[in-house]
Design an enzyme around this catalytic site. Structure first.
Site, PDB file in Angstrom:
ATOM      1  N   TYR A 108       0.823  -1.216   0.000  1.00  0.00           N
ATOM      2  CA  TYR A 108       0.000   0.000   0.000  1.00  0.00           C
ATOM      3  C   TYR A 108       0.855   1.263   0.000  1.00  0.00           C
ATOM      4  CZ  TYR A 108      -4.201  -2.734   0.214  1.00  0.00           C
ATOM      5  OH  TYR A 108      -5.212  -3.597  -0.124  1.00  0.00           O
ATOM      6  N   ARG A 168       1.358   1.851  -3.564  1.00  0.00           N
ATOM      7  CA  ARG A 168       0.116   2.354  -4.186  1.00  0.00           C
ATOM      8  C   ARG A 168      -0.059   3.843  -3.848  1.00  0.00           C
ATOM      9  NH1 ARG A 168       1.079  -1.734  -5.318  1.00  0.00           N
ATOM     10  NH2 ARG A 168       1.810  -0.462  -7.019  1.00  0.00           N
ATOM     11  N   GLN A 187     -15.427   2.596  -6.132  1.00  0.00           N
ATOM     12  CA  GLN A 187     -14.756   1.448  -5.512  1.00  0.00           C
ATOM     13  C   GLN A 187     -13.265   1.744  -5.360  1.00  0.00           C
ATOM     14  OE1 GLN A 187     -16.314  -2.444  -7.421  1.00  0.00           O
ATOM     15  NE2 GLN A 187     -16.762  -0.834  -8.882  1.00  0.00           N
ATOM     16  N   ASN A 188     -12.854   2.885  -5.913  1.00  0.00           N
ATOM     17  CA  ASN A 188     -11.421   3.191  -5.914  1.00  0.00           C
ATOM     18  C   ASN A 188     -10.950   3.688  -4.557  1.00  0.00           C
ATOM     19  OD1 ASN A 188     -11.482   2.475  -8.519  1.00  0.00           O
ATOM     20  ND2 ASN A 188     -11.383   4.543  -9.362  1.00  0.00           N
ATOM     21  N   ASP A 230      -8.071   5.435  -4.578  1.00  0.00           N
ATOM     22  CA  ASP A 230      -7.305   6.655  -4.882  1.00  0.00           C
ATOM     23  C   ASP A 230      -8.173   7.893  -4.619  1.00  0.00           C
ATOM     24  OD1 ASP A 230      -8.679   7.666  -7.335  1.00  0.00           O
ATOM     25  OD2 ASP A 230      -7.904   5.864  -8.289  1.00  0.00           O
ATOM     26  N   HIS A 240     -14.643   1.224  -0.786  1.00  0.00           N
ATOM     27  CA  HIS A 240     -13.563   0.327  -0.354  1.00  0.00           C
ATOM     28  C   HIS A 240     -12.421   1.063   0.347  1.00  0.00           C
ATOM     29  CE1 HIS A 240     -15.119  -2.597  -3.652  1.00  0.00           C
ATOM     30  NE2 HIS A 240     -15.798  -2.694  -2.544  1.00  0.00           N
ATOM     31  N   GLY A 242     -15.878   1.942 -15.813  1.00  0.00           N
ATOM     32  CA  GLY A 242     -14.586   1.321 -15.536  1.00  0.00           C
ATOM     33  C   GLY A 242     -14.569   0.327 -14.396  1.00  0.00           C
ATOM     34  N   THR A 243     -15.583  -0.505 -14.331  1.00  0.00           N
ATOM     35  CA  THR A 243     -15.546  -1.574 -13.324  1.00  0.00           C
ATOM     36  C   THR A 243     -15.930  -2.898 -13.971  1.00  0.00           C
ATOM     37  OG1 THR A 243     -16.605  -2.467 -11.323  1.00  0.00           O
ATOM     38  CG2 THR A 243     -17.851  -0.792 -12.521  1.00  0.00           C
ATOM     39  N   SER A 244     -15.259  -3.959 -13.544  1.00  0.00           N
ATOM     40  CA  SER A 244     -15.561  -5.286 -14.097  1.00  0.00           C
ATOM     41  C   SER A 244     -16.812  -5.878 -13.460  1.00  0.00           C
ATOM     42  CB  SER A 244     -14.379  -6.220 -13.851  1.00  0.00           C
ATOM     43  OG  SER A 244     -14.172  -6.350 -12.453  1.00  0.00           O
TER      44      SER A 244
HETATM   45  P1  NAD Z   1     -11.267  -4.226 -12.153  1.00  0.00           P
HETATM   46  O1  NAD Z   1      -9.804  -4.150 -12.328  1.00  0.00           O
HETATM   47  O2  NAD Z   1     -11.864  -5.511 -11.745  1.00  0.00           O
HETATM   48  O3  NAD Z   1     -11.929  -3.797 -13.531  1.00  0.00           O
HETATM   49  C1  NAD Z   1     -11.477  -2.649 -14.214  1.00  0.00           C
HETATM   50  C2  NAD Z   1     -12.406  -2.356 -15.358  1.00  0.00           C
HETATM   51  O4  NAD Z   1     -11.961  -1.162 -15.952  1.00  0.00           O
HETATM   52  C3  NAD Z   1     -12.415  -3.442 -16.433  1.00  0.00           C
HETATM   53  O5  NAD Z   1     -13.754  -3.768 -16.764  1.00  0.00           O
HETATM   54  C4  NAD Z   1     -11.690  -2.762 -17.601  1.00  0.00           C
HETATM   55  O6  NAD Z   1     -12.195  -3.178 -18.867  1.00  0.00           O
HETATM   56  C5  NAD Z   1     -12.017  -1.313 -17.356  1.00  0.00           C
HETATM   57  N1  NAD Z   1     -11.059  -0.348 -17.934  1.00  0.00           N
HETATM   58  C6  NAD Z   1      -9.740  -0.516 -18.231  1.00  0.00           C
HETATM   59  N2  NAD Z   1      -9.234   0.620 -18.741  1.00  0.00           N
HETATM   60  C7  NAD Z   1     -10.245   1.526 -18.763  1.00  0.00           C
HETATM   61  C8  NAD Z   1     -10.343   2.887 -19.163  1.00  0.00           C
HETATM   62  N3  NAD Z   1      -9.287   3.539 -19.648  1.00  0.00           N
HETATM   63  N4  NAD Z   1     -11.554   3.506 -19.049  1.00  0.00           N
HETATM   64  C9  NAD Z   1     -12.625   2.851 -18.551  1.00  0.00           C
HETATM   65  N5  NAD Z   1     -12.589   1.561 -18.153  1.00  0.00           N
HETATM   66  C10 NAD Z   1     -11.406   0.915 -18.246  1.00  0.00           C
HETATM   67  O7  NAD Z   1     -11.673  -3.036 -11.160  1.00  0.00           O
HETATM   68  P2  NAD Z   1     -12.918  -2.859 -10.173  1.00  0.00           P
HETATM   69  O8  NAD Z   1     -14.142  -3.413 -10.810  1.00  0.00           O
HETATM   70  O9  NAD Z   1     -12.887  -1.442  -9.745  1.00  0.00           O
HETATM   71  O10 NAD Z   1     -12.570  -3.774  -8.914  1.00  0.00           O
HETATM   72  C11 NAD Z   1     -11.269  -3.738  -8.376  1.00  0.00           C
HETATM   73  C12 NAD Z   1     -11.109  -3.465  -6.890  1.00  0.00           C
HETATM   74  O11 NAD Z   1      -9.702  -3.195  -6.675  1.00  0.00           O
HETATM   75  C13 NAD Z   1     -11.830  -2.229  -6.427  1.00  0.00           C
HETATM   76  O12 NAD Z   1     -12.691  -2.620  -5.424  1.00  0.00           O
HETATM   77  C14 NAD Z   1     -10.760  -1.271  -5.892  1.00  0.00           C
HETATM   78  O13 NAD Z   1     -10.909  -1.066  -4.494  1.00  0.00           O
HETATM   79  C15 NAD Z   1      -9.439  -1.931  -6.074  1.00  0.00           C
HETATM   80  N6  NAD Z   1      -8.513  -1.113  -6.940  1.00  0.00           N
HETATM   81  C16 NAD Z   1      -8.523   0.243  -6.880  1.00  0.00           C
HETATM   82  C17 NAD Z   1      -7.689   1.001  -7.703  1.00  0.00           C
HETATM   83  C18 NAD Z   1      -7.723   2.507  -7.599  1.00  0.00           C
HETATM   84  O14 NAD Z   1      -8.117   3.029  -6.571  1.00  0.00           O
HETATM   85  N7  NAD Z   1      -7.318   3.232  -8.664  1.00  0.00           N
HETATM   86  C19 NAD Z   1      -6.846   0.361  -8.606  1.00  0.00           C
HETATM   87  C20 NAD Z   1      -6.855  -1.037  -8.647  1.00  0.00           C
HETATM   88  C21 NAD Z   1      -7.699  -1.750  -7.804  1.00  0.00           C
END
Ligand code: NAD
Length: 229
Positions: A55, A58, A88-89, A91, A106, A172-174
């Protein structure tokens, strides 16, 4: 004119173009780490130093990153609608872009919490958290993030926010992380749901969701421009 309520539900993808890797890269790892090794209570019990180190990295990456055109478009959207961001981010790019109503499901990487009492939360003034950093009760400070297997305290507030949304915009979430992904099913029947993701058309999702294939920084500014017309 009465403004509509737009709830924007964001995931790691919205920050990808700011240089922060998404969670599930093609290798299924988060920045080269198995989630079980860095983002679970068990990992913290087993090897807290490694978890802190992960972390800390990160946090440094987050500090260096800048909001992109996707985050900024959501700030612009506030001129035309009542915007609520549920992210969910971990950041702080929505905050630094200037969005007003932000709920982190989260947790937040720039904060720490007591490992004994999760209600003791501290804004961090530095990037690196060590085992010497303690809360006021003398317990070790851990990252203020919700790990896999932990409860999501803000889920109830999020459900309240989405239930009377006019539009739910998912970016941008899976939709693989629960209970967060359940938010799509907690809208009213009149709520319009739209999803922006480069993989939008490959996602298994209800047919009433309007799909936009593309990145957040390509699609969101255009989406906001069209909404404002
Ligand atoms: P995920 O990684 O499971 O999915 C990411 C999604 O973003 C995918 O569907 C992908 O196709 C899409 N994507 C990729 N590039 C993109 C773009 N340029 N524009 C739009 N969409 C794009 O992420 P999630 O569903 O958020 O789940 C991951 C968990 O991990 C979260 O709960 C989070 O807490 C944590 N996480 C957070 C960060 C952050 O804060 N930036 C980074 C990584 C993981």
């Amino acid at each position: 004119m009465i403004k509509k309520k737009i709830v924007v539900f964001t995931g790691a993808g919205i920050s990808a173009e700011s240089g922060l890797q998404t969670f599930r890269g093609s290798d299924g790892l988060w920045e080269g780490h198995r989630v079980e090794d860095v983002a679970t209570p068990e990992a913290w019990q087993r090897d807290p130093e490694s978890v802190q180190r992960f972390y800390n990295m990160r946090r440094i990456a987050c500090r260096r990153a800048q909001p992109n055109a996707g985050h900024l478009a959501l700030v612009e959207l506030e001129k035309y609608a009542d915007v609520y961001i549920i992210t969910q981010n971990i950041d702080d790019l929505h905050e630094r872009a200037g969005s007003k109503n932000i709920l982190h499901l989260h947790g937040e990487i720039m904060k720490a919490q007591s490992s004994r009492d999760s209600n003791l939360v501290y804004q961090l003034q530095k990037d690196e958290l060590s085992m010497e950093d303690k809360c006021k009760m003398g317990s070790i400070l851990r990252p203020h993030v919700v790990w896999f297997g932990e409860a999501v305290p803000n889920m109830l507030i999020a459900s309240e926010i989405v239930k009377d949304a006019d539009i739910l915009l998912v970016v941008g979430t899976s939709l693989q992380v629960y209970p967060a992904a359940n938010l799509l099913y907690e809208t009213s029947k009149d709520c319009k749901i739209e999803l922006i993701d480069p993989n939008a058309h490959q996602m298994r999702i209800n047919s009433n969701v309007i799909l936009h294939s593309g990145t957040a920084s390509e699609i969101l500014p255009k989406w906001v421009e069209i909404y404002a017309e």
